[in-house]
Scaffold this motif. Structure first.
Motif, PDB file in Angstrom:
ATOM      1  N   ALA A 298       0.830  -1.210   0.000  1.00 58.74           N
ATOM      2  CA  ALA A 298       0.000   0.000   0.000  1.00 58.74           C
ATOM      3  C   ALA A 298       0.866   1.263   0.000  1.00 58.74           C
ATOM      4  O   ALA A 298       0.543   2.253  -0.674  1.00 58.74           O
ATOM      5  N   LYS A 299       1.975   1.243   0.731  1.00 56.74           N
ATOM      6  CA  LYS A 299       2.877   2.405   0.753  1.00 56.74           C
ATOM      7  C   LYS A 299       3.546   2.607  -0.600  1.00 56.74           C
ATOM      8  O   LYS A 299       3.723   3.753  -1.049  1.00 56.74           O
ATOM      9  N   ARG A 301       2.297   1.893  -3.424  1.00 57.65           N
ATOM     10  CA  ARG A 301       1.265   2.446  -4.312  1.00 57.65           C
ATOM     11  C   ARG A 301       0.906   3.886  -3.951  1.00 57.65           C
ATOM     12  O   ARG A 301       0.889   4.769  -4.819  1.00 57.65           O
ATOM     13  N   ASP A 302       0.646   4.139  -2.670  1.00 64.43           N
ATOM     14  CA  ASP A 302       0.070   5.419  -2.255  1.00 64.43           C
ATOM     15  C   ASP A 302       1.104   6.493  -1.948  1.00 64.43           C
ATOM     16  O   ASP A 302       0.847   7.682  -2.133  1.00 64.43           O
ATOM     17  N   GLU A 303       2.281   6.087  -1.469  1.00 66.41           N
ATOM     18  CA  GLU A 303       3.299   7.068  -1.084  1.00 66.41           C
ATOM     19  C   GLU A 303       4.419   7.192  -2.114  1.00 66.41           C
ATOM     20  O   GLU A 303       4.989   8.283  -2.284  1.00 66.41           O
ATOM     21  N   LYS A 372     -11.256  -2.312  -6.399  1.00 66.74           N
ATOM     22  CA  LYS A 372      -9.965  -2.141  -5.727  1.00 66.74           C
ATOM     23  C   LYS A 372      -8.815  -2.857  -6.439  1.00 66.74           C
ATOM     24  O   LYS A 372      -7.669  -2.402  -6.436  1.00 66.74           O
TER      25      LYS A 372
END
Length: 377
Positions: A298-299, A301-303, A372
């Protein structure tokens, strides 16, 4: 080595079990012996900063706790004594008492090593293949390979059924097999032969050398194992297209290597702790990995702005076809054919049960979390 001159079994019996008897005839010495732990020198194949070093420490912590402090593991990272790919020889020679690695790292000594971690995918998942090792005859095949055929002075156990490894990191999006042809790619074990047969130019490197090799242009694309290790390596600094789901290494596990003489010198209860702690750590490793791997994905992808993709079905199909062709060559070796026959028989029976009995978790996920999941390609 010093340990060769000292009978560790005798030491433990006198220092731990026989402390009260010794106290009758001596003063300070028995108390010191009773408290002194037996230190196991264990090196991993991972950099000190990698999540797998933490997971190896989880094994060490369990050994120490369950032995009541009678055993202590001096856990060292890759390169502290020998290189990441050299731990099996170091353990066999007694330079190390134990090691934490993967069997594909000594594939260069005997290709059959890869069948215990990065072999053909018949449909069994990582847990299925770990079950084959312990319940389907795999452990005895491993013993025959390492001790009878190769003359190694080791005992090996497997633990932690790893999630299937991502196809890896690419600087440009890929949609089909033609786009990977000619790329310089990092992987290990039989997966190297597999990807080579699919047109890639493959280099086998330890984890800590991957990103520097990418920066120097030695490789164009790579995989290591999981989102947490990849993020700690800095994979997101050299590529932004991350493809998950692949058949090239879909059923690997950690390899716990022990010097055979060292293991046989242990009292029965301590040997049981050393061996069964592999099972205990396997459960902890699985829980810890699922939590951390998912959080780090998730990091990424998102950060970090990484494009998360599923490996194109065209490439997955080509991998299966390449495995099928490779198996024909591997089975020209009689011993490897024995192993592969055993794996096939186990997978055919066990995976039939698993697939018929398992509902589609993807269907349930998409029902509750629509939109998602990434698309293939």
């Amino acid at each position: 080595m010093e340990k060769k001159a000292v009978d560790r079994r005798s030491f433990l019996k006198k220092g731990v079990i026989g402390g009260s008897a010794l106290a009758a005839s001596t003063l300070a010495a028995p108390a010191v012996l009773a408290q002194a732990p037996l230190t196991i020198k264990m090196q991993t194949s991972w950099p000190a900063s990698d999540i797998w070093q933490v997971m190896a420490q989880q094994y060490a912590d369990r050994v120490e706790a369950m032995s009541g402090g009678r055993l202590k593991i001096d856990l060292l990272p890759a390169g502290a004594v020998v290189g990441a790919f050299q731990v099996v020889d170091a353990v066999s020679d007694g330079v190390l008492d134990a090691a934490h690695s993967v069997s594909a790292y000594w594939y260069g000594k005997n290709k059959a090593a890869s069948l215990f971690g990065t072999g053909p995918v018949f449909g069994g998942n990582p847990t299925t293949m770990l079950a084959w090792f312990y319940e389907g005859g795999g452990r005895e095949f491993y013993r025959r390979l390492t001790q009878d055929q190769m003359g190694l002075n080791i005992v090996g156990l497997l633990g932690f059924p790893m999630p299937p490894q991502p196809f890896g990191w690419f600087t440009k999006p890929i949609e089909n097999v033609s786009q990977i042809s000619g790329l310089k790619y990092r992987t290990v074990g039989l997966a190297a032969d597999l990807m080579q047969s699919m047109g890639m130019s493959v280099t086998q490197l330890p984890g800590g050398e991957i990103v520097p090799a990418m920066e120097r242009g030695v490789i164009d694309a790579f995989e290591f194992n999981n989102p947490s290790s990849d993020r700690r390596f800095g994979a997101q600094d050299v590529a932004l297209n991350y493809y998950l789901g692949s058949y090239h290494q879909a059923s690997e596990a950690f390899e716990f290597l022990f010097n055979q003489d060292f293991l046989e010198d242990l009292d029965d209860d301590l040997r049981a702790i050393v061996e069964y702690s592999v099972e205990a750590a396997s459960t902890k490793n699985t829980n810890y990995a699922l939590d951390n791997y998912s959080a780090d994905l998730a990091k990424l992808r998102d950060e970090d702005g990484v494009n998360i993709r599923e490996t194109p079905s065209d490439i997955l199909q080509a991998q299966l076809e390449a495995w099928k062709e490779m198996i024909v060559e591997l089975e020209k070796d009689a011993f490897m054919k024995e192993i592969l026959d055993s794996q096939r028989q186990f997978v055919e029976r066990v995976t039939y049960y698993e697939l018929v009995n398992t509902p589609s978790y993807r269907q349930a996920y998409e029902f509750f979390f629509p939109g998602k999941l990434p698309q293939q390609g």
